[in-house]
Every structure is written in structure tokens, then in C-alpha cells.
Write a protein that holds these residues in place. Structure first.
Motif, PDB file in Angstrom:
ATOM      1  N   UNK A   1       0.834  -1.206   0.000  1.00  0.00           N
ATOM      2  CA  UNK A   1       0.000   0.000   0.000  1.00  0.00           C
ATOM      3  C   UNK A   1       0.867   1.254   0.000  1.00  0.00           C
ATOM      4  N   UNK A   2       1.992   1.215   0.724  1.00  0.00           N
ATOM      5  CA  UNK A   2       2.893   2.362   0.765  1.00  0.00           C
ATOM      6  C   UNK A   2       3.496   2.637  -0.615  1.00  0.00           C
ATOM      7  N   UNK A   3       3.814   1.566  -1.354  1.00  0.00           N
ATOM      8  CA  UNK A   3       4.321   1.729  -2.726  1.00  0.00           C
ATOM      9  C   UNK A   3       3.283   2.441  -3.589  1.00  0.00           C
ATOM     10  N   UNK A   4       2.011   2.017  -3.458  1.00  0.00           N
ATOM     11  CA  UNK A   4       0.933   2.646  -4.228  1.00  0.00           C
ATOM     12  C   UNK A   4       0.720   4.088  -3.800  1.00  0.00           C
ATOM     13  N   UNK A   5       0.838   4.344  -2.516  1.00  0.00           N
ATOM     14  CA  UNK A   5       0.664   5.701  -2.003  1.00  0.00           C
ATOM     15  C   UNK A   5       1.688   6.646  -2.613  1.00  0.00           C
ATOM     16  N   UNK A   6       2.929   6.200  -2.712  1.00  0.00           N
ATOM     17  CA  UNK A   6       3.975   7.027  -3.313  1.00  0.00           C
ATOM     18  C   UNK A   6       3.739   7.210  -4.810  1.00  0.00           C
TER      19      UNK A   6
ATOM     20  N   UNK B   1      -5.370   3.261  -4.727  1.00  0.00           N
ATOM     21  CA  UNK B   1      -5.019   1.846  -4.828  1.00  0.00           C
ATOM     22  C   UNK B   1      -5.004   1.426  -6.295  1.00  0.00           C
ATOM     23  N   UNK B   2      -4.351   0.292  -6.559  1.00  0.00           N
ATOM     24  CA  UNK B   2      -4.343  -0.237  -7.925  1.00  0.00           C
ATOM     25  C   UNK B   2      -5.754  -0.559  -8.400  1.00  0.00           C
ATOM     26  N   UNK B   3      -6.611  -0.986  -7.474  1.00  0.00           N
ATOM     27  CA  UNK B   3      -7.991  -1.293  -7.832  1.00  0.00           C
ATOM     28  C   UNK B   3      -8.765  -0.088  -8.316  1.00  0.00           C
TER      29      UNK B   3
ATOM     30  N   UNK C   1      -7.723   4.634 -18.648  1.00  0.00           N
ATOM     31  CA  UNK C   1      -6.801   5.537 -19.341  1.00  0.00           C
ATOM     32  C   UNK C   1      -5.442   5.647 -18.643  1.00  0.00           C
ATOM     33  N   UNK C   2      -5.358   5.213 -17.367  1.00  0.00           N
ATOM     34  CA  UNK C   2      -4.096   5.312 -16.626  1.00  0.00           C
ATOM     35  C   UNK C   2      -3.303   4.011 -16.631  1.00  0.00           C
ATOM     36  N   UNK C   3      -3.873   2.948 -17.198  1.00  0.00           N
ATOM     37  CA  UNK C   3      -3.213   1.640 -17.142  1.00  0.00           C
ATOM     38  C   UNK C   3      -1.896   1.629 -17.916  1.00  0.00           C
ATOM     39  N   UNK C   4      -1.874   2.262 -19.067  1.00  0.00           N
ATOM     40  CA  UNK C   4      -0.657   2.261 -19.881  1.00  0.00           C
ATOM     41  C   UNK C   4       0.489   2.958 -19.152  1.00  0.00           C
ATOM     42  N   UNK C   5       0.160   3.995 -18.384  1.00  0.00           N
ATOM     43  CA  UNK C   5       1.182   4.758 -17.671  1.00  0.00           C
ATOM     44  C   UNK C   5       1.741   3.989 -16.476  1.00  0.00           C
ATOM     45  N   UNK C   6       0.860   3.310 -15.739  1.00  0.00           N
ATOM     46  CA  UNK C   6       1.282   2.710 -14.468  1.00  0.00           C
ATOM     47  C   UNK C   6       1.487   1.193 -14.537  1.00  0.00           C
ATOM     48  N   UNK C   7       0.967   0.529 -15.557  1.00  0.00           N
ATOM     49  CA  UNK C   7       1.119  -0.925 -15.675  1.00  0.00           C
ATOM     50  C   UNK C   7       2.076  -1.242 -16.821  1.00  0.00           C
TER      51      UNK C   7
ATOM     52  N   UNK D   1      -4.670  -6.304 -11.157  1.00  0.00           N
ATOM     53  CA  UNK D   1      -4.258  -7.340 -10.197  1.00  0.00           C
ATOM     54  C   UNK D   1      -2.774  -7.652 -10.368  1.00  0.00           C
ATOM     55  N   UNK D   2      -2.314  -7.745 -11.617  1.00  0.00           N
ATOM     56  CA  UNK D   2      -0.892  -8.000 -11.872  1.00  0.00           C
ATOM     57  C   UNK D   2      -0.029  -6.870 -11.317  1.00  0.00           C
ATOM     58  N   UNK D   3      -0.519  -5.629 -11.420  1.00  0.00           N
ATOM     59  CA  UNK D   3       0.201  -4.485 -10.861  1.00  0.00           C
ATOM     60  C   UNK D   3       0.356  -4.643  -9.336  1.00  0.00           C
ATOM     61  N   UNK D   4      -0.690  -5.122  -8.682  1.00  0.00           N
ATOM     62  CA  UNK D   4      -0.628  -5.324  -7.234  1.00  0.00           C
ATOM     63  C   UNK D   4       0.335  -6.452  -6.877  1.00  0.00           C
TER      64      UNK D   4
END
Length: 508
Positions: A418-423, A432-434, A439-445, A475-478
Motif C-alpha cells: 500500500x505504501x508503494x501505491x501511495x507514493x 489503490x491499484x484497484x 486511461x491510466x493503465x498504460x502509464x502505471x502498468x 491485479x498483476x500491478x498489485x
């Protein structure tokens, strides 16, 4: 003589300022109340009149008119008793009118003159501060809740006489109420994952769901531990931050469910409605709509045990809030928007008897199995990120004297993810990843080349929908975050796809 005092009305999740006006003039003794008021509010005239008599405050027998403005907002409840009393006393010359400027009042008054608590105090005091009020006067039982709001004076009164004497400067407000009633997080409140024997796959799915705030469906035969795992989820969820705590506390305040002793919720809600719950109970409603279960589970867990036993209408009502993170209700009086950002946790048997696909034990016909599973529609399944199976355990697994991993150990790993996601999301609107929009998946995944090839094959061969594709990426990102990997590798995608394949086993 005319006087007025500010009060408030709760309309869904919105707070509307209400000006309580009173006029005491010569004429035949009477008490008239106008301003689109319900019978509950009209009864205030008898409560106020009797309370003043029993308090020993004499009002001259004159014509009293009370107006609650604006007149196009429906007023209900007994919270207007205290401001009506103050406005009448001011109009009768008992309280100087200038003392009511910049003051918001709310509270119920009993026949003896005592003040009784009302719901919705936290958002009302926040609205008073927003409107520039310097003081809120409310029942002493609500004072602790009101004092959560900084930069505004909150005065708790026990009776009508207290209110008069405090306004006139004859008595000082009661001091000594704690300003910080929030209690620290305690893991002892929750049942421990250590009690769950075996079920490594379901436990792993629960940890992923908690780490990325993903929806989870547990499916398996009766007595395999699905409900046990679900009830232990709150113990591994990340703690609410201050902003989230305030959000949840406001909802519970409006619903009248906020504990008077500790009116600041610091742990994530866990709502578990019975399968007989109606669609309105889940969504919220009423003449003046109140929060339903999907809103009471905001920032927490909505657990549906025996999911197919819920009515089709109740289940389908979840689709929109699961996607949009809010629910909008349309009524004759207007539209109401309630927050509904929850983690859906569901448990179910694969058939009415519970033993499908073990045909040696299953007694259901194919038609019964199909009809049972069809109660969960494909669009609803598409909105569930993880589907995990709880397999029957062997005697050796059940009787093994081996302690399973505790909730505190799992929670430490969850908090790291969760701390990784917060940053990562600190400058965005999601946490959260959920929550990631398409539109943000390409940037963060970001996928490895092997992972991208695997996902292409899975999409073509499994016939998954675009929504399911996006949820596999989340889910894979998490899973990658749990492994402290910035790039989503092939193995992370394999596990995420595995949680989507399981529903195909049953819903063919």
C-alpha cells in the motif's frame, strides 16, 4: 418582534442551511409553523411550549409564527426543536438578537426542557464552519462529535435553561471534553488468520485483494473456510488515513451509527448484510434518502455471504457503484449522490447442494446448477477482480499441529504494498491499484516483453472482455508491488490470469 437563528437540514449527503425565523406579535394566542415542514417538525410547537413551561421560562400569550426557510426544502426530524426555542425566546425579548448572529443550533428538546442528541452532527458542524459561523450549540451528548471539527467553538447544552444562560453569559460552557476521542487501531478486535488451516490459495487471494483493494469472490464447497477467511479480512486491511476517517465518520454520523463515546472511525468498515436484504437496503433510500449498505461500506468491505441467495435485483444494483465508486439515487425531491468506494468480498457454493463439480457427492441436476450460477450475471462477474477456490481439506491438513501465518504478519506485507501505491499515486485522484481508470493503465502498468506476449495469448484464447482485461492488469500491478517490482513480469500476469480463469470453470 422578529428574530432568527441558523440551523441545518440533511439532504442525502449534503447539508443545507436552514434559517429558523420566529415572530412574536400581538393578537389571539396561537402557534403557527410554516416552511414545508413534516408532522415531526410541526409537533415541535407542543414540545417547545411544554418545555418552556416546565423550565420556568414564561412566554407571553401572543401570536407566535415560526418559519423554516427556504420553503422549497422539506424539513423533517426533531433537530429543529432547539433553534425554534431560541428563535422564539429571542423574539420574545428573553435573549438579545445579536447573541444569535454567527451561531448554528440543532437539537431535540424533551417536554422537561432537556436536550436530546440528533444524528448528522459532524457534517453539520463542518458546514457551519464553512458558512463562517463562530459557534455551534447542540446537545451535550453530541458535543464530542462536534468538537472533531477545528476552528469553531462547539458548546454542548443539557437543557433549554443551559442554552439561555450560556448565551446570556450567566454560565460558562462545560469544559473538559476530550478533543481527540479517536481510539488507536487494535488488531485484537479482529479474528486472526492464524485460525485458518490450509487454503493457501484463498489466503493468497485475500492478501492480494487487501493490498490493491480488489473485489474478491471465494467459491467452494460448504465448510471449507470461505466465511472464516472473509471475516478475517478487516485485520489485514491498511488503516484509514485522516481524510478517509473523516469521510467514513461523516457517513456514519448521517446514518445515526456513529458511537457517541468515540465519534471518529479509524478502522475500515466491514458490512455483512443478510441475503434477505432488499435492493433499497443495499443502495439506500427513503423519502429523505439515507445511506445504504454500499455507502456504509465506503473505504471498507461489503461482504455478501451466500451471494446467489441474494435477489437478482439486489445484486444487479451493485454494478454501477462497483464501476463508478458512487451511487446516485433519483427521487421526486431530487437527485442524491452517495459515496460507495468499497471492496466487494463475496462467498458462494458452486451449486445448491454445494458439491459441484464433484459429481460423486453433488445431487443437483445440470439445470439446477446452471440456474443457480446464472443468479450471478456475467457483467457482475466482470467487475470482480479475483476469483479463488476454497478446496475441501484432507484430514492430515485439518489435524496438522502447524500454526498458520497470523494476520499481523500478512498485514505488514499489505502495508508495504500500500505504501508503494501511495507514493506512486500521491499526485492523482486514486489511491489503490484497484482504483486505476482504464486511461491510466498504460502509464502505471508497464509490462515486460514476455508478459505482453502472454497477455495477448490469454486475451485471444480465453475470450475475456475488455473490462476483464483491465482488471487482470490491475491485479498483476498489485502482485508486482507485493514483489517490489516496478515492471510487471510474466509470472505476475500468470497469477493474475489464473484468478480470472477460475470463473470460466463454473460459468461456461
Amino acid at each position: 418582534m422578529f428574530s432568527s437563528v441558523l440551523s441545518a437540514s440533511i439532504q442525502g449527503m449534503n447539508i443545507c442551511p436552514i434559517q429558523v425565523e420566529a415572530d412574536v406579535s400581538d393578537g389571539l394566542p396561537s402557534f403557527a409553523m410554516v416552511g414545508y415542514v413534516t408532522s415531526q417538525v410541526k409537533e415541535a410547537q407542543e414540545r417547545v411550549r411544554t418545555a418552556l413551561k416546565n423550565t420556568g421560562i414564561a412566554i407571553p400569550p401572543k401570536r407566535i409564527t415560526v418559519n423554516l426557510a427556504p420553503a422549497d426544502i422539506r424539513k423533517e426530524g426533531a433537530g429543529y426543536d432547539l433553534p425554534i426555542t431560541a428563535a422564539i425566546l429571542s423574539a420574545a425579548g428573553k435573549i438579545p438578537r445579536n447573541l444569535l448572529r454567527g451561531v448554528l443550533m440543532i437539537g431535540e428538546v424533551s417536554l422537561s426542557g432537556k436536550c436530546s442528541p440528533v444524528s448528522g452532527i459532524l457534517p453539520i458542524v463542518m458546514k457551519a464552519r464553512e458558512l463562517g459561523c463562530h459557534t455551534c450549540i447542540l446537545p451535550v451528548q453530541n458535543a464530542l462529535e462536534g468538537m472533531l471539527v477545528p476552528d469553531i467553538q462547539v458548546i454542548g447544552v443539557e437543557s433549554v435553561r443551559d442554552m439561555c444562560e450560556i448565551l446570556q453569559g450567566k454560565r460558562k460552557p462545560v469544559d473538559g471534553i476530550q478533543k481527540n476521542p479517536a481510539q488507536p487501531y487494535s488488531e485484537e478486535k479482529y479474528e486472526d488468520f492464524q485460525d485458518v488451516q490450509g487454503q493457501e490459495g484463498a489466503r493468497r487471494a485475500a492478501e492480494i485483494a487487501a493490498s490493491g483493494f480488489h473485489n474478491l469472490l471465494l467459491i467452494g464447497a460448504p465448510g471449507t473456510g470461505k466465511s472464516m477467511i472473509a471475516k478475517r479480512m478487516p485485520g489485514i486491511l491498511p488503516e484509514l488515513d485522516k481524510h478517509e476517517s473523516l469521510e467514513v465518520s461523516k457517513i456514519y454520523s448521517i446514518a445515526g451509527l456513529l458511537p457517541a463515546e468515540h465519534p471518529f472511525i479509524t478502522t475500515r468498515p466491514f458490512r455483512s448484510p443478510h441475503h434477505t436484504a432488499s435492493a433499497q437496503a443495499l443502495a439506500g433510500g427513503g423519502k429523505n434518502p439515507k445511506p445504504g449498505e454500499v455507502t456504509l461500506a465506503h473505504r471498507g468491505v461489503l461482504f455478501l455471504d451466500e451471494m446467489p441467495e441474494f435477489s437478482k435485483k439486489s445484486l444487479e444494483i451493485l454494478r454501477q457503484p462497483m464501476e463508478d465508486r458512487y451511487i446516485r439515487l433519483s427521487r421526486v425531491q431530487g437527485n442524491y449522490c452517495f459515496p460507495a468506494d468499497f471492496l466487494l468480498l463475496a462467498a458462494m457454493n458452486p451449486c445448491p447442494c454445494g458439491y459441484y463439480p464433484d459429481m460423486n457427492r453433488c445431487t443437483c441436476s445440470q439445470g439446477e446448477i446452471t440456474g443457480y450460477l446464472r443468479k450471478i450475471s456475467q457483467p457482475l462477474l466482470d467487475r470482480i477482480d479475483l476469483c479463488a477456490e476454497a478446496d475441501p481439506m484432507s484430514y492430515e491438513e485439518l489435524s496438522a499441529n502447524r500454526k498458520a501465518e497470523s494476520s499481523s504478519e500478512i498485514r505488514r506485507r499489505v502495508e508495504k504494498a500500500v505504501q508503494i501505491q501511495k507514493e506512486r499515486y500521491k499526485n492523482t485522484d486514486f489511491r489503490f491499484n484497484g482504483d486505476l481508470p482504464a486511461k491510466a493503465l498504460e502509464q502505471y502498468c508497464i509490462l515486460s516483453s514476455q508478459g505482453r506476449e502472454l497477455l495477448r495469448k490469454a486475451y485471444d484464447q480465453l475470450g475475456i472482455s475488455a473490462r476483464a482485461y483491465h482488471r487482470i492488469l490491475k491485479v498483476a500491478r498489485t502482485i508486482a508491488d507485493m514483489e517490489n517490482s516496478e515492471i510487471i513480469q510474466k509470472e505476475h500476469l500468470q497469477e493474475a490470469i489464473g484468478y480470472r480463469v477460475l470463473d470460466k470453470k463454473y460459468w461456461r
